[in-house]
Write an enzyme that holds these catalytic residues in place. Structure first.
Site, PDB file in Angstrom:
ATOM      1  N   VAL A  24      -7.697   4.350  -6.058  1.00  0.00           N
ATOM      2  CA  VAL A  24      -8.106   3.475  -7.160  1.00  0.00           C
ATOM      3  C   VAL A  24      -8.106   2.003  -6.721  1.00  0.00           C
ATOM      4  CG1 VAL A  24      -7.334   5.030  -8.984  1.00  0.00           C
ATOM      5  CG2 VAL A  24      -5.712   3.395  -8.033  1.00  0.00           C
TER       6      VAL A  24
ATOM      7  N   GLU B 225       2.872   5.909  -3.987  1.00  0.00           N
ATOM      8  CA  GLU B 225       2.094   7.053  -3.510  1.00  0.00           C
ATOM      9  C   GLU B 225       2.987   7.949  -2.651  1.00  0.00           C
ATOM     10  OE1 GLU B 225      -1.339   6.228  -1.075  1.00  0.00           O
ATOM     11  OE2 GLU B 225      -2.358   7.986  -1.838  1.00  0.00           O
TER      12      GLU B 225
HETATM   13  P1  IMP Z   1       3.015   4.422  -0.245  1.00  0.00           P
HETATM   14  O1  IMP Z   1       3.881   3.807   0.810  1.00  0.00           O
HETATM   15  O2  IMP Z   1       2.216   5.577   0.297  1.00  0.00           O
HETATM   16  O3  IMP Z   1       3.755   4.818  -1.502  1.00  0.00           O
HETATM   17  O4  IMP Z   1       1.886   3.395  -0.586  1.00  0.00           O
HETATM   18  C1  IMP Z   1       2.096   2.351  -1.396  1.00  0.00           C
HETATM   19  C2  IMP Z   1       1.092   1.258  -1.146  1.00  0.00           C
HETATM   20  O5  IMP Z   1      -0.152   1.777  -0.700  1.00  0.00           O
HETATM   21  C3  IMP Z   1       0.797   0.535  -2.429  1.00  0.00           C
HETATM   22  O6  IMP Z   1       1.649  -0.548  -2.583  1.00  0.00           O
HETATM   23  C4  IMP Z   1      -0.644   0.122  -2.261  1.00  0.00           C
HETATM   24  O7  IMP Z   1      -0.700  -1.128  -1.628  1.00  0.00           O
HETATM   25  C5  IMP Z   1      -1.236   1.155  -1.352  1.00  0.00           C
HETATM   26  N1  IMP Z   1      -1.979   2.190  -2.119  1.00  0.00           N
HETATM   27  C6  IMP Z   1      -1.613   3.454  -2.363  1.00  0.00           C
HETATM   28  N2  IMP Z   1      -2.534   4.121  -3.087  1.00  0.00           N
HETATM   29  C7  IMP Z   1      -3.516   3.226  -3.324  1.00  0.00           C
HETATM   30  C8  IMP Z   1      -4.755   3.295  -4.067  1.00  0.00           C
HETATM   31  O8  IMP Z   1      -5.139   4.315  -4.669  1.00  0.00           O
HETATM   32  N3  IMP Z   1      -5.499   2.158  -4.090  1.00  0.00           N
HETATM   33  C9  IMP Z   1      -5.126   1.012  -3.450  1.00  0.00           C
HETATM   34  N4  IMP Z   1      -3.983   0.900  -2.771  1.00  0.00           N
HETATM   35  C10 IMP Z   1      -3.184   1.996  -2.704  1.00  0.00           C
END
Ligand code: IMP
Ligand code: MG
Length: 179
Positions: free
Chosen positions: A152, A102
């Site tokens: 999601v 994300e």
């Molecule tokens: P980032 O550090 O923002 O890239 O987030 C990554 C982590 O956030 C992922 O490994 C997930 O555990 C959690 N995450 C991000 N988006 C979602 C979502 O839509 N649903 C559930 N978990 C999410």
């Protein structure tokens, strides 16, 4: 539990096809080289289990647990190592397996840390990618599916630790968040 869903984004058949496709590409790219697959707990467990069945090379697995979310739907931007690898990764070819990319905060800190340990190579495979949400300068080499900016759940992905056991991926009804 299934009544809490608004819409299904990826069916079991969709996920199966993605795992087969990614597994084939990864098999071709590594071309018989041994591989260490690092699953990021807990969200990646189902994807990892299914994906590695389709990677035809000698591989071993290990896990890391990091936290950046604290149970809500917005990333806090901070990453804490809760469980580190139990094997040495020096001179190894590493494939990080993640459920969803994300903002990239989580994977950016993990890749920085692992690269500092002298890996031979390091690539990322993610089942889902929300490119519109990216903050860190990081991309996955292998992406199962790009999705819009929506929260999601299912197939390992949680909301407040629940819904990981759904065999498919979907969005939740708005009333679930206001509870
Ligand atoms: P980032 O550090 O923002 O890239 O987030 C990554 C982590 O956030 C992922 O490994 C997930 O555990 C959690 N995450 C991000 N988006 C979602 C979502 O839509 N649903 C559930 N978990 C999410
Ligand atoms: Mg995760």
């Amino acid at each position: 539990m299934k009544d809490d869903l608004k819409e299904i984004l990826l069916t079991e058949a969709d996920i199966k096809a993605i795992c087969e496709d990614l597994g084939k590409t990864i098999t071709e790219d590594y071309n018989g080289k041994p591989l260490l697959c690092v699953g990021i707990l807990k969200g990646s467990v189902m994807f990892m289990a299914d994906l590695i069945k389709h990677i035809d090379t000698h591989l071993s697995i290990d896990f890391m647990d990091v936290s950046s979310y604290h149970g809500g739907t917005e990333s806090t931007g901070e990453v804490q190592i809760l469980k580190d690898l139990s094997t040495s990764i020096e001179n190894k070819d590493i494939l990080i397996i993640e459920d969803i990319l994300e903002t990239g905060t989580t994977l950016k800190s993990i890749t920085n840390l692992l690269k500092s340990r002298g890996v031979n190579s390091l690539e990322i495979v993610t089942l889902l990618d929300k490119p519109n949400r990216r903050k860190a300068n990081i991309e996955a080499k292998y992406v199962g599916k790009k999705i819009p900016d929506e929260f999601v759940v299912g197939y390992g992905l949680d909301y407040g630790e629940l819904y990981r056991n759904l065999p498919y991926i979907g969005t939740l009804k708005p009333e679930i968040y206001s509870k």
